[in-house]
Enzyme design. Structure first.
Site, PDB file in Angstrom:
ATOM      1  N   ASP A 231      46.308  53.340   0.873  1.00 43.99           N
ATOM      2  CA  ASP A 231      46.208  54.742   1.314  1.00 43.99           C
ATOM      3  C   ASP A 231      45.720  54.878   2.743  1.00 43.99           C
ATOM      4  OD1 ASP A 231      43.418  54.284   1.181  1.00 43.99           O
ATOM      5  OD2 ASP A 231      43.082  56.363   0.611  1.00 43.99           O
ATOM      6  N   GLU A 232      45.931  53.842   3.541  1.00 41.54           N
ATOM      7  CA  GLU A 232      45.293  53.834   4.854  1.00 41.54           C
ATOM      8  C   GLU A 232      46.131  53.034   5.844  1.00 41.54           C
ATOM      9  OE1 GLU A 232      41.521  51.970   4.400  1.00 41.54           O
ATOM     10  OE2 GLU A 232      41.140  51.898   6.540  1.00 41.54           O
TER      11      GLU A 232
ATOM     12  N   ASP B  48      44.141  58.312   6.513  1.00 44.86           N
ATOM     13  CA  ASP B  48      43.593  57.850   5.231  1.00 44.86           C
ATOM     14  C   ASP B  48      43.679  59.005   4.231  1.00 44.86           C
ATOM     15  OD1 ASP B  48      41.082  55.555   4.381  1.00 44.86           O
ATOM     16  OD2 ASP B  48      41.591  57.261   3.115  1.00 44.86           O
TER      17      ASP B  48
HETATM   18  P1  TTP Z   1      39.509  54.803  -0.094  1.00 54.24           P
HETATM   19  O1  TTP Z   1      40.414  55.336   0.972  1.00 54.24           O
HETATM   20  O2  TTP Z   1      38.394  53.915   0.316  1.00 54.24           O
HETATM   21  O3  TTP Z   1      38.856  56.003  -0.898  1.00 54.24           O
HETATM   22  P2  TTP Z   1      39.475  57.365  -1.367  1.00 54.24           P
HETATM   23  O4  TTP Z   1      40.847  57.563  -0.839  1.00 54.24           O
HETATM   24  O5  TTP Z   1      39.354  57.450  -2.855  1.00 54.24           O
HETATM   25  O6  TTP Z   1      38.474  58.424  -0.768  1.00 54.24           O
HETATM   26  P3  TTP Z   1      38.296  58.869   0.741  1.00 54.24           P
HETATM   27  O7  TTP Z   1      38.610  60.332   0.751  1.00 54.24           O
HETATM   28  O8  TTP Z   1      36.873  58.574   1.060  1.00 54.24           O
HETATM   29  O9  TTP Z   1      39.257  58.066   1.545  1.00 54.24           O
HETATM   30  O10 TTP Z   1      40.343  54.028  -1.185  1.00 54.24           O
HETATM   31  C1  TTP Z   1      41.638  54.420  -1.561  1.00 54.24           C
HETATM   32  C2  TTP Z   1      41.864  54.175  -3.031  1.00 54.24           C
HETATM   33  O11 TTP Z   1      41.641  52.817  -3.358  1.00 54.24           O
HETATM   34  C3  TTP Z   1      40.927  54.966  -3.919  1.00 54.24           C
HETATM   35  O12 TTP Z   1      41.406  56.255  -4.231  1.00 54.24           O
HETATM   36  C4  TTP Z   1      40.805  54.105  -5.130  1.00 54.24           C
HETATM   37  C5  TTP Z   1      41.005  52.719  -4.624  1.00 54.24           C
HETATM   38  N1  TTP Z   1      39.699  52.068  -4.541  1.00 54.24           N
HETATM   39  C6  TTP Z   1      39.284  51.281  -5.603  1.00 54.24           C
HETATM   40  O13 TTP Z   1      40.006  51.124  -6.576  1.00 54.24           O
HETATM   41  N2  TTP Z   1      38.050  50.676  -5.517  1.00 54.24           N
HETATM   42  C7  TTP Z   1      37.220  50.830  -4.446  1.00 54.24           C
HETATM   43  O14 TTP Z   1      36.112  50.271  -4.404  1.00 54.24           O
HETATM   44  C8  TTP Z   1      37.663  51.663  -3.354  1.00 54.24           C
HETATM   45  C9  TTP Z   1      36.792  51.885  -2.160  1.00 54.24           C
HETATM   46  C10 TTP Z   1      38.900  52.252  -3.459  1.00 54.24           C
HETATM   47 MG    MG Z   2      41.261  57.224   1.166  1.00 57.18          MG
END
Ligand code: TTP
Ligand code: MG
Length: 393
Positions: free
Chosen positions: A105-106, A11
């Site tokens: 992103d995952e 991720d």
């Molecule tokens: P995530 O992987 O949930 O979050 P992240 O990558 O920003 O942070 P982390 O380090 O905790 O993984 O989500 C990936 C992307 O998806 C995030 O950068 C932005 C988008 N996103 C949204 O637009 N709205 C949301 O509610 C979430 C959770 C993510």
């Molecule tokens: Mg992320």
């Protein structure tokens, strides 16, 4: 001994923010929020600096600004993020055929069988992290475990920019001290019910007799307890190779006479099907249209245009052509059911033709990213909006 901890959950860290910092390095170390700044905007994501103030994804922007008045707020720019997302998934696919993308992103991957070529799961995870850093310029966290559930919790625990392996047999001990909300599948409601039972940690949950959980949660009770022990199905489902078609269909409550509404339904279906194709990194060769006229006359028509179809517009165009012809044949009678399917699925390998614009792909990825996070309804085409009732003057 055979290492059974072969499932990786990868991720990207604060993905949208990390992408913004690539082109705005002067903001590094500051609280940064990506999201629409207007009064009804919400936070897409926040830098770890902003998270320290309590800013979280999906929080109203106004609230985020209260918590962290010094934050720099940037609107999302999906066309900037989409190529990085594609590069990310491509890196993963180069280490194993068993990759299951979850969002922009995952992804999960199973590296059982990749060892001869690429090394142990830890070595593979390290290589993936390094390539993401070198080739995209951002960081990723990886969890390694015997199953997806534990790998996911491990990558969350490793964040940011970390790597964590849970050895086989130590799943329950690893999970035990964490709050129940860290367990995928435990949302706010479940956590609330559990809190009422005095259950705060995953370890507490694992210790509750199954009968108690079943009384509270029905059939899910037993499952909940197994998950708290770190017991979950092992495998990674790679882009469902067994599925030979992807489709959507809709049955109207009243037979639908309006061509506008029929076409709007088809367009919506084309978008759903295109999303599925993108998630599976596949393309279609054939588009299938299904129509049912009352009471039970069902017809299908298909077309194979001789090129790969990836995007909603392409699927829609093909299906709409089939629809016009088939509907004409049936004297434009009201339709009970309409459906659109993609068949002849193949691995995606698209090169832009000369002069072809990459824009539809970028747009499509951006829409997909939004829907991943906010649900299907977050963004729609104007044509999908309900047409005015047919009987209005
Ligand atoms: P995530 O992987 O949930 O979050 P992240 O990558 O920003 O942070 P982390 O380090 O905790 O993984 O989500 C990936 C992307 O998806 C995030 O950068 C932005 C988008 N996103 C949204 O637009 N709205 C949301 O509610 C979430 C959770 C993510
Ligand atoms: Mg992320």
């Amino acid at each position: 001994m055979v290492d059974t901890a072969t499932v990786l959950h990868v991720d990207l860290d604060a993905f949208f923010v990390a992408m913004e910092l690539l082109r705005r390095p002067e903001l590094r170390g500051r609280p940064v929020i990506v999201g629409y700044p207007g009064p009804r905007g919400v936070v897409s994501t926040a830098s770890y600096e902003a998270r320290r103030y309590g800013v979280r994804s999906a929080m109203p922007m106004a609230r985020a600004r209260e918590l962290c008045p010094g934050a720099v707020v940037l609107p999302p720019d999906f066309s900037w993020y989409a190529p990085a997302s594609r590069a990310f998934h491509a890196i993963l696919r180069s280490y194993s055929p068993a990759v299951e993308p979850v969002s922009v992103d995952e992804a999960y991957l199973d590296v059982a069988g990749s060892e001869r070529l690429f090394g142990t799961p830890i070595e593979i995870a390290a290589a993936i992290r390094e390539r993401i850093r070198a080739e995209i310029g951002i960081t990723a966290s990886v969890g390694i475990a015997a199953n997806r559930l534990v790998a996911k919790v491990a990558s969350d625990a490793a964040k940011p920019d970390g790597l964590l392996r849970v050895p086989p047999g130590e799943e329950a001990a690893f999970l035990a001290p964490r709050p129940v909300r860290d367990l995928p599948g435990v949302g706010r409601r479940t956590a609330g019910v559990l809190a009422g039972l005095g259950i705060a940690t995953i370890g507490d949950l694992a210790a509750v007799p199954e009968s108690v959980l079943e009384a509270k949660f029905g059939r899910h009770g037993a499952d909940l307890r197994r998950r708290a022990l770190g017991i979950a199905p092992g495998g990674v489902a790679p882009a469902q190779p067994g599925r030979r078609s992807i489709s959507r269909e809709h049955t109207f409550e009243r037979d639908e006479p309006s061509p506008e509404r029929l076409r709007a339904t088809l367009l919506r279906q084309a978008e759903r099907v295109a999303d599925d194709l993108a998630r599976q990194q596949r393309a279609a060769r054939t588009v299938v249209l299904k129509l049912r006229f009352p009471p039970f006359e069902t017809i299908t028509r298909s077309v194979t245009p001789g090129r790969q179809l990836l995007f909603a517009d392409e699927l829609y165009e093909a299906a709409a052509g089939l629809f016009e012809a088939a509907w004409e044949e049936h004297s434009r009678r009201p339709v009970r059911l309409i459906g659109l399917g993609a068949a002849g699925l193949i691995e995606r390998a698209r090169q832009l033709a000369l002069g072809e614009s990459p824009a539809p792909g970028a747009l499509h990825d951006a829409v997909l990213a939004l829907r991943e996070r906010y649900g299907e309804a977050v963004i729609r085409r104007a044509a999908e909006l309900p047409a005015p009732p047919a009987d209005r003057p």
